[in-house]
Scaffold this motif. Structure first.
Motif, PDB file in Angstrom:
ATOM      1  N   LYS A   1     106.922   9.153  63.353  1.00 30.83           N
ATOM      2  CA  LYS A   1     106.270   9.881  64.445  1.00 30.83           C
ATOM      3  C   LYS A   1     105.114   9.063  65.024  1.00 30.83           C
ATOM      4  N   THR A   2     104.215   8.585  64.137  1.00 35.03           N
ATOM      5  CA  THR A   2     102.989   7.957  64.648  1.00 35.03           C
ATOM      6  C   THR A   2     103.280   6.626  65.335  1.00 35.03           C
ATOM      7  N   ILE A   3     104.308   5.903  64.905  1.00 37.60           N
ATOM      8  CA  ILE A   3     104.589   4.599  65.506  1.00 37.60           C
ATOM      9  C   ILE A   3     105.709   4.666  66.550  1.00 37.60           C
ATOM     10  N   TYR A   4     106.735   5.484  66.295  1.00 37.75           N
ATOM     11  CA  TYR A   4     107.878   5.524  67.224  1.00 37.75           C
ATOM     12  C   TYR A   4     107.953   6.794  68.068  1.00 37.75           C
ATOM     13  N   GLY A   5     107.086   7.774  67.766  1.00 43.79           N
ATOM     14  CA  GLY A   5     107.075   9.001  68.567  1.00 43.79           C
ATOM     15  C   GLY A   5     108.254   9.922  68.317  1.00 43.79           C
ATOM     16  N   PHE A   6     108.975   9.739  67.211  1.00 42.21           N
ATOM     17  CA  PHE A   6     110.102  10.627  66.923  1.00 42.21           C
ATOM     18  C   PHE A   6     109.592  11.997  66.464  1.00 42.21           C
ATOM     19  N   ASP A   7     110.413  13.011  66.753  1.00 43.09           N
ATOM     20  CA  ASP A   7     110.088  14.380  66.377  1.00 43.09           C
ATOM     21  C   ASP A   7     110.579  14.607  64.940  1.00 43.09           C
ATOM     22  N   ILE A   8     109.766  14.220  63.966  1.00 44.40           N
ATOM     23  CA  ILE A   8     110.235  14.207  62.567  1.00 44.40           C
ATOM     24  C   ILE A   8     110.153  15.597  61.926  1.00 44.40           C
ATOM     25  N   PRO A   9     111.015  15.875  60.941  1.00 44.06           N
ATOM     26  CA  PRO A   9     111.036  17.210  60.335  1.00 44.06           C
ATOM     27  C   PRO A   9     109.827  17.513  59.459  1.00 44.06           C
ATOM     28  N   SER A  10     109.193  16.493  58.859  1.00 43.53           N
ATOM     29  CA  SER A  10     108.016  16.761  58.017  1.00 43.53           C
ATOM     30  C   SER A  10     107.253  15.462  57.795  1.00 43.53           C
ATOM     31  N   GLU A  11     106.112  15.588  57.133  1.00 43.17           N
ATOM     32  CA  GLU A  11     105.272  14.417  56.835  1.00 43.17           C
ATOM     33  C   GLU A  11     105.851  13.584  55.693  1.00 43.17           C
ATOM     34  N   LYS A  12     107.021  13.968  55.212  1.00 41.60           N
ATOM     35  CA  LYS A  12     107.710  13.206  54.161  1.00 41.60           C
ATOM     36  C   LYS A  12     109.067  12.753  54.681  1.00 41.60           C
ATOM     37  N   THR A  13     109.059  12.170  55.875  1.00 43.23           N
ATOM     38  CA  THR A  13     110.309  11.706  56.458  1.00 43.23           C
ATOM     39  C   THR A  13     110.499  10.237  56.071  1.00 43.23           C
ATOM     40  N   GLY A  14     111.527   9.973  55.279  1.00 42.00           N
ATOM     41  CA  GLY A  14     111.713   8.628  54.736  1.00 42.00           C
ATOM     42  C   GLY A  14     112.644   7.766  55.556  1.00 42.00           C
ATOM     43  N   GLU A  15     113.671   8.380  56.160  1.00 36.14           N
ATOM     44  CA  GLU A  15     114.685   7.556  56.834  1.00 36.14           C
ATOM     45  C   GLU A  15     115.075   8.137  58.182  1.00 36.14           C
ATOM     46  N   TYR A  16     115.284   7.234  59.116  1.00 37.65           N
ATOM     47  CA  TYR A  16     115.885   7.583  60.405  1.00 37.65           C
ATOM     48  C   TYR A  16     117.200   6.815  60.494  1.00 37.65           C
ATOM     49  N   TRP A  17     118.319   7.531  60.412  1.00 41.45           N
ATOM     50  CA  TRP A  17     119.638   6.891  60.510  1.00 41.45           C
ATOM     51  C   TRP A  17     119.955   6.763  61.994  1.00 41.45           C
ATOM     52  N   ALA A  18     119.583   5.639  62.562  1.00 42.51           N
ATOM     53  CA  ALA A  18     119.629   5.468  64.007  1.00 42.51           C
ATOM     54  C   ALA A  18     121.047   5.246  64.511  1.00 42.51           C
ATOM     55  N   ILE A  19     121.778   4.348  63.844  1.00 48.27           N
ATOM     56  CA  ILE A  19     123.160   4.072  64.256  1.00 48.27           C
ATOM     57  C   ILE A  19     124.034   4.302  63.037  1.00 48.27           C
TER      58      ILE A  19
END
Ligand code: ZN
Length: 313
Positions: free
Chosen positions: A22-40
């Motif tokens: 969220k803080t670096i990429y601006g994604f709407d993350i589910p919680s403050e413990k978001t470990g992975e973004y499976w982008a592709i």
């Protein structure tokens, strides 16, 4: 319109996750413990969704299955690569992945060779390989739980690159933000977890026997070629049997020709535009897209760095 597919990925919460997506990429993350973004990804419920064009709102899994021509009619029935961003606000367990042969025999899956492109601004570290040079010695140290004598820790800086071949013992450590490109497989053997307990006071499961079987002692001689052409600087990060990964830095503008069927892109830094087939699209840090067989040429304008991944099957 099937030439450029912009993608929206899915998040995974992890006990070691953080909020940098969220803080670096601006994604709407589910919680403050978001470990992975499976982008592709085309992996079932973790499949990415297409954001634009004829396939808008369809999953990458559906498109890869139903429109094979867009990807050059590949041999593979499932999308061969998985591209993620990993945000570690704590240490991940020490792990190892099986190679194709072992994964096929034991798990009916692909093996997992992966690679890491470091995104964290501050210096962090990873566990990358072993301090010993024979498997026998490694197994002795594992049995004696002499982790400090076994595991090699390496400092990481933004833009560093590490190829983690199947069989390499590895771990992502606290403070790491990583773009991971890997064979699409979810088979991980946990070797050591710092004896941490979960909220129920239980240790996480280890897979010691499978880990010992999977471990390989591999040379980590990395050779990154640098190529400059006018406003373009390229670093060929790896070109192995599963994928080729290239960092492309564009300064003002560059015209590309594309000879491969399709390729995957992550916008790492900066912003600009990409033009394909006389149409321009905005590019921003944190965007992920695929250029399909419908693209022979493209132009990128702006000052930006992208990481391109090309699958080999
Ligand atoms: Zn791994």
């Amino acid at each position: 319109m099937k030439d450029i597919l912009f993608l929206e990925g899915k998040f995974q919460e992890k006990i070691w996750g953080g909020n940098k997506l969220k803080t670096i990429y601006g994604f709407d993350i589910p919680s403050e413990k978001t470990g992975e973004y499976w982008a592709i990804s085309d992996m079932d419920e973790m499949s990415s969704t297409i954001l634009n064009g004829s396939y808008k709102a369809k999953s990458l899994q559906e498109v890869y299955r139903d429109d094979r021509e867009l990807f050059g009619n590949p041999k593979s029935q499932t999308f061969p690569l998985l591209v993620k961003i990993i945000d570690a606000s704590d240490d991940l367990s020490i792990q190892v992945h099986p190679d194709d042969k072992m994964a096929k025999e034991l798990e009916d899956s692909r093996g997992k060779t992966e690679c890491w492109y470091i995104l964290n601004e501050d210096v962090s570290s990873i566990i990358y390989g072993l301090k010993v040079d024979s498997k026998q010695e490694a197994i002795k140290l594992i049995d004696q739980r002499r982790w400090k004598d076994l595991l090699k820790e390496v400092k990481t800086h933004k833009g560093d690159f590490f190829l983690v071949k199947a069989g390499t013992v590895h771990a992502i450590k606290k403070g790491s933000l990583i773009l991971e490109i890997q064979q699409a497989s979810d088979i991980t053997y946990r070797l050591y977890d710092y004896d941490r307990k979960d909220k129920f006071g239980k240790l996480r499961e280890l897979h010691l026997e499978k880990s010992k079987q999977a471990i390989k002692i591999l040379p980590n001689n990395q050779n990154i070629d640098l190529i400059k052409d006018g406003n373009l600087t390229m670093r060929i990060l790896t070109d192995n049997e599963y994928f080729k990964v290239i960092e492309k830095t564009i300064n003002s503008s560059y015209d590309f020709s594309k000879e491969i069927p399709y390729s995957l892109f992550a916008v790492i830094e900066g912003s600009g535009d990409i033009s394909v087939n006389d149409k321009a699209y905005k590019l921003n840090k944190g965007d992920f897209f695929i250029l399909t067989t419908k693209v022979n040429e493209y132009k990128i304008e702006g000052d930006l760095t992208l990481v391109e991944s090309i699958a080999k099957d």
